[in-house]
Design an enzyme around this catalytic site. Structure first.
Site, PDB file in Angstrom:
ATOM      1  N   ASP A  28       0.864  -1.170   0.000  1.00 56.61           N
ATOM      2  CA  ASP A  28       0.000   0.000   0.000  1.00 56.61           C
ATOM      3  C   ASP A  28       0.916   1.241   0.000  1.00 56.61           C
ATOM      4  O   ASP A  28       2.107   1.141   0.306  1.00 56.61           O
ATOM      5  CB  ASP A  28      -0.866  -0.046   1.266  1.00 56.61           C
ATOM      6  CG  ASP A  28      -1.553   1.262   1.543  1.00 56.61           C
ATOM      7  OD1 ASP A  28      -2.247   1.755   0.650  1.00 56.61           O
ATOM      8  OD2 ASP A  28      -1.366   1.801   2.661  1.00 56.61           O
ATOM      9  N   ASP A  41      -0.098   5.214   0.891  1.00 53.30           N
ATOM     10  CA  ASP A  41      -0.297   6.176   1.994  1.00 53.30           C
ATOM     11  C   ASP A  41      -0.371   5.451   3.341  1.00 53.30           C
ATOM     12  O   ASP A  41      -1.192   4.555   3.530  1.00 53.30           O
ATOM     13  CB  ASP A  41      -1.618   6.937   1.805  1.00 53.30           C
ATOM     14  CG  ASP A  41      -1.613   7.820   0.575  1.00 53.30           C
ATOM     15  OD1 ASP A  41      -0.618   8.525   0.344  1.00 53.30           O
ATOM     16  OD2 ASP A  41      -2.626   7.814  -0.161  1.00 53.30           O
TER      17      ASP A  41
HETATM   18 MG    MG Z   1      -2.724   3.074   3.624  1.00 59.93          MG
END
Ligand code: MG
Length: 224
Positions: free
Chosen positions: A7, A9
């Site tokens: 992932d 952010d």
């Molecule tokens: Mg995230």
């Protein structure tokens, strides 16, 4: 072949200043009270229209479409300004480079960010070559739908049973499990450890240098 999907952010980069500022500006520009910081951070990881619909849900007069456009404009302004700040978390570069250097391991990114947002991060970190596949909010339904992961696996010819998703939110964990892969939750991002555990994370790590060990534990070591 092993595939490790990160992932973005809250996992690779800390974008909370950008996201909270942009969301606050978007709501204020629409004449609405901005949601509290904690509430904004809880939806990071979802695709923008879904994230904003959740935040705006109980605020009368909020148009999701208007807020999405205002958020995008605000984020783009910040990204192009001296206030741009999306630093890699400590240890992220070392782990990404070490894993990418292993001949039996491919890396990818699966994110609710836009393609443009990911491209900007890969450009400013110089890590673009480390990732064999990138799937964004522009390519697939929002997490926790497994489409993003399944699509990344297919794109590089990997196998769900030798794939791990590394993420900071329950959306990542739910997406990974729905795709039939393993899930590593990280505690330096935007969701709480207990929530990652409750969502079914196979491992939870507190530091970036534990990521490669967790991956080896879950899907076996690659060739080194
Ligand atoms: Mg995230």
């Amino acid at each position: 072949m092993r595939l490790v999907l990160f992932d973005c952010d809250g996992t690779l980069v800390d974008s909370q200043v950008m996201i909270v500022s942009s969301m606050t500006r978007a709501f204020e520009s629409a004449g609405l009270a901005a949601p509290p910081r904690e509430e904004i951070l809880s939806i990071v990881g979802l695709s923008l229209p879904i994230a904003i619909a959740r935040l705006a849900g109980h605020r009368p007069g909020a148009s999701v479409e208007t807020l999405v456009e205002a958020y995008k404009a605000s984020f783009a302004d910040l990204r192009n300004s001296t206030l741009h700040r999306e630093p890699l978390y400590p240890g992220a570069r070392e782990t990404v480079e070490a894993l990418a250097g292993r001949p039996d391991t491919l890396l990818g990114i699966v994110t609710g960010k836009s393609r443009r947002g990911v491209d900007a991060i890969l450009a400013h970190t110089g890590l673009g070559d480390a990732f064999a596949v990138v799937r964004t909010a522009d390519d697939a339904p929002s997490k926790p739908h497994p489409g993003m992961v399944l699509d990344a696996i297919a794109a590089v010819g990997a196998d769900a049973r030798r794939t791990v998703v590394i993420g900071d939110t329950t959306y990542d964990v739910e997406m990974a499990l729905a795709a039939g892969t393993r899930a590593v939750g990280v505690t330096w991002g935007y969701h709480h450890r207990a929530d990652l555990a409750a969502a079914g994370a196979d491992r939870i790590v507190e530091r970036f240098d534990e990521v490669a060990i967790a991956v080896d534990d879950l899907i076996g070591p690659g060739e080194t």
